[in-house]
Design a protein around this motif. Structure first.
Motif, PDB file in Angstrom:
ATOM      1  N   ARG A  33       5.804  59.059  29.889  1.00 28.70           N
ATOM      2  CA  ARG A  33       4.450  59.497  30.207  1.00 28.70           C
ATOM      3  C   ARG A  33       4.393  60.038  31.642  1.00 28.70           C
ATOM      4  O   ARG A  33       3.796  61.081  31.907  1.00 28.70           O
ATOM      5  N   GLN A  34       5.030  59.349  32.572  1.00 26.95           N
ATOM      6  CA  GLN A  34       5.055  59.812  33.954  1.00 26.95           C
ATOM      7  C   GLN A  34       5.803  61.133  34.073  1.00 26.95           C
ATOM      8  O   GLN A  34       5.387  62.025  34.817  1.00 26.95           O
ATOM      9  N   GLN A  35       6.909  61.253  33.353  1.00 26.76           N
ATOM     10  CA  GLN A  35       7.663  62.501  33.366  1.00 26.76           C
ATOM     11  C   GLN A  35       6.816  63.654  32.841  1.00 26.76           C
ATOM     12  O   GLN A  35       6.792  64.734  33.414  1.00 26.76           O
ATOM     13  N   TYR A  36       6.119  63.416  31.770  1.00 27.56           N
ATOM     14  CA  TYR A  36       5.242  64.438  31.192  1.00 27.56           C
ATOM     15  C   TYR A  36       4.169  64.853  32.200  1.00 27.56           C
ATOM     16  O   TYR A  36       3.925  66.035  32.419  1.00 27.56           O
ATOM     17  N   ASN A  37       3.538  63.862  32.823  1.00 26.78           N
ATOM     18  CA  ASN A  37       2.499  64.163  33.809  1.00 26.78           C
ATOM     19  C   ASN A  37       3.051  64.924  35.005  1.00 26.78           C
ATOM     20  O   ASN A  37       2.383  65.799  35.554  1.00 26.78           O
ATOM     21  N   SER A  38       4.262  64.604  35.420  1.00 24.96           N
ATOM     22  CA  SER A  38       4.834  65.291  36.579  1.00 24.96           C
ATOM     23  C   SER A  38       5.097  66.764  36.295  1.00 24.96           C
ATOM     24  O   SER A  38       5.106  67.582  37.213  1.00 24.96           O
ATOM     25  N   LEU A  39       5.288  67.122  35.028  1.00 20.54           N
ATOM     26  CA  LEU A  39       5.487  68.531  34.691  1.00 20.54           C
ATOM     27  C   LEU A  39       4.265  69.368  35.067  1.00 20.54           C
ATOM     28  O   LEU A  39       4.376  70.549  35.375  1.00 20.54           O
ATOM     29  N   PHE A  40       3.104  68.741  35.039  1.00 17.48           N
ATOM     30  CA  PHE A  40       1.870  69.475  35.283  1.00 17.48           C
ATOM     31  C   PHE A  40       1.271  69.192  36.652  1.00 17.48           C
ATOM     32  O   PHE A  40       0.202  69.685  36.985  1.00 17.48           O
ATOM     33  N   GLU A  41       1.971  68.410  37.475  1.00 17.62           N
ATOM     34  CA  GLU A  41       1.432  68.003  38.772  1.00 17.62           C
ATOM     35  C   GLU A  41       1.128  69.196  39.678  1.00 17.62           C
ATOM     36  O   GLU A  41       0.045  69.274  40.262  1.00 17.62           O
ATOM     37  N   ASP A  42       2.063  70.136  39.808  1.00 18.17           N
ATOM     38  CA  ASP A  42       1.841  71.297  40.660  1.00 18.17           C
ATOM     39  C   ASP A  42       0.669  72.133  40.170  1.00 18.17           C
ATOM     40  O   ASP A  42      -0.153  72.598  40.950  1.00 18.17           O
ATOM     41  N   GLU A  43       0.604  72.303  38.856  1.00 21.07           N
ATOM     42  CA  GLU A  43      -0.475  73.081  38.265  1.00 21.07           C
ATOM     43  C   GLU A  43      -1.836  72.432  38.540  1.00 21.07           C
ATOM     44  O   GLU A  43      -2.795  73.103  38.914  1.00 21.07           O
ATOM     45  N   VAL A  44      -1.911  71.119  38.381  1.00 18.75           N
ATOM     46  CA  VAL A  44      -3.157  70.391  38.624  1.00 18.75           C
ATOM     47  C   VAL A  44      -3.543  70.491  40.090  1.00 18.75           C
ATOM     48  O   VAL A  44      -4.712  70.708  40.417  1.00 18.75           O
ATOM     49  N   THR A  45      -2.564  70.355  40.975  1.00 19.84           N
ATOM     50  CA  THR A  45      -2.835  70.469  42.412  1.00 19.84           C
ATOM     51  C   THR A  45      -3.348  71.861  42.747  1.00 19.84           C
ATOM     52  O   THR A  45      -4.322  72.008  43.497  1.00 19.84           O
ATOM     53  N   ASP A  46      -2.715  72.889  42.215  1.00 16.53           N
ATOM     54  CA  ASP A  46      -3.157  74.266  42.457  1.00 16.53           C
ATOM     55  C   ASP A  46      -4.595  74.478  42.004  1.00 16.53           C
ATOM     56  O   ASP A  46      -5.401  75.090  42.707  1.00 16.53           O
ATOM     57  N   VAL A  47      -4.933  73.979  40.825  1.00 16.79           N
ATOM     58  CA  VAL A  47      -6.285  74.131  40.300  1.00 16.79           C
ATOM     59  C   VAL A  47      -7.283  73.380  41.178  1.00 16.79           C
ATOM     60  O   VAL A  47      -8.359  73.898  41.501  1.00 16.79           O
ATOM     61  N   SER A  48      -6.927  72.185  41.602  1.00 24.58           N
ATOM     62  CA  SER A  48      -7.825  71.396  42.454  1.00 24.58           C
ATOM     63  C   SER A  48      -8.096  72.105  43.774  1.00 24.58           C
ATOM     64  O   SER A  48      -9.238  72.122  44.255  1.00 24.58           O
ATOM     65  N   VAL A  49      -7.073  72.704  44.356  1.00 24.10           N
ATOM     66  CA  VAL A  49      -7.244  73.445  45.612  1.00 24.10           C
ATOM     67  C   VAL A  49      -8.149  74.643  45.389  1.00 24.10           C
ATOM     68  O   VAL A  49      -9.053  74.911  46.197  1.00 24.10           O
ATOM     69  N   GLU A  50      -7.927  75.363  44.305  1.00 20.19           N
ATOM     70  CA  GLU A  50      -8.765  76.538  44.019  1.00 20.19           C
ATOM     71  C   GLU A  50     -10.228  76.142  43.822  1.00 20.19           C
ATOM     72  O   GLU A  50     -11.145  76.837  44.269  1.00 20.19           O
ATOM     73  N   ILE A  51     -10.472  75.038  43.152  1.00 21.48           N
ATOM     74  CA  ILE A  51     -11.840  74.565  42.944  1.00 21.48           C
ATOM     75  C   ILE A  51     -12.489  74.255  44.281  1.00 21.48           C
ATOM     76  O   ILE A  51     -13.635  74.644  44.548  1.00 21.48           O
ATOM     77  N   LYS A  52     -11.757  73.557  45.151  1.00 17.42           N
ATOM     78  CA  LYS A  52     -12.287  73.178  46.463  1.00 17.42           C
ATOM     79  C   LYS A  52     -12.615  74.418  47.295  1.00 17.42           C
ATOM     80  O   LYS A  52     -13.674  74.493  47.919  1.00 17.42           O
ATOM     81  N   VAL A  53     -11.724  75.392  47.303  1.00 18.98           N
ATOM     82  CA  VAL A  53     -11.949  76.627  48.051  1.00 18.98           C
ATOM     83  C   VAL A  53     -13.179  77.352  47.516  1.00 18.98           C
ATOM     84  O   VAL A  53     -14.039  77.811  48.280  1.00 18.98           O
ATOM     85  N   LEU A  54     -13.298  77.456  46.208  1.00 15.30           N
ATOM     86  CA  LEU A  54     -14.441  78.122  45.587  1.00 15.30           C
ATOM     87  C   LEU A  54     -15.740  77.420  45.953  1.00 15.30           C
ATOM     88  O   LEU A  54     -16.730  78.065  46.322  1.00 15.30           O
ATOM     89  N   GLU A  55     -15.752  76.100  45.863  1.00 17.38           N
ATOM     90  CA  GLU A  55     -16.956  75.327  46.207  1.00 17.38           C
ATOM     91  C   GLU A  55     -17.344  75.539  47.667  1.00 17.38           C
ATOM     92  O   GLU A  55     -18.522  75.746  47.976  1.00 17.38           O
TER      93      GLU A  55
END
Length: 102
Positions: free
Chosen positions: A64-86
């Motif tokens: 489960r942790q391995q699976y989640n780590s595959l998407f960690e960079d993508e989630v971080t990128d999206v979170s940063v974009e949301i913050k910048v937009l807000e």
């Protein structure tokens, strides 16, 4: 494998997963199945089966942790974009500062 095509930097982790973790897990499950058919009254078969069962819980969490780590960079990128937009919308007065998610 689809994720590796989208994000090749995950190849090292996926390669280890496919070449070691899955075959080892398969071997242990095969051994468990074989042991399950044997009389374990006077042997350590039941202890070994119990170890395999307990290990499966650990493996599930690790996978489960391995699976989640595959998407960690993508989630971080999206979170940063949301913050910048807000922040941009707040600076331009399109939303109130307290509406910005934190």
């Amino acid at each position: 494998l689809k994720e590796v095509k989208k994000n090749p930097r995950n190849l090292k982790d996926i390669r280890k997963f496919i070449s070691y973790y899955l075959p080892t897990l398969s071997y242990l499950l095969q051994q468990y199945t074989e042991m399950d058919t044997k009389d374990d009254t006077f042997s350590n078969v039941s202890l070994t089966k119990e170890k395999i069962k307990n290990m499966l819980k650990t493996v599930e969490e690790a996978f489960r942790q391995q699976y989640n780590s595959l998407f960690e960079d993508e989630v971080t990128d999206v979170s940063v974009e949301i913050k910048v937009l807000e922040n941009m919308m707040a600076q331009e007065g399109l939303i109130k500062e307290k509406e910005v998610l934190h």
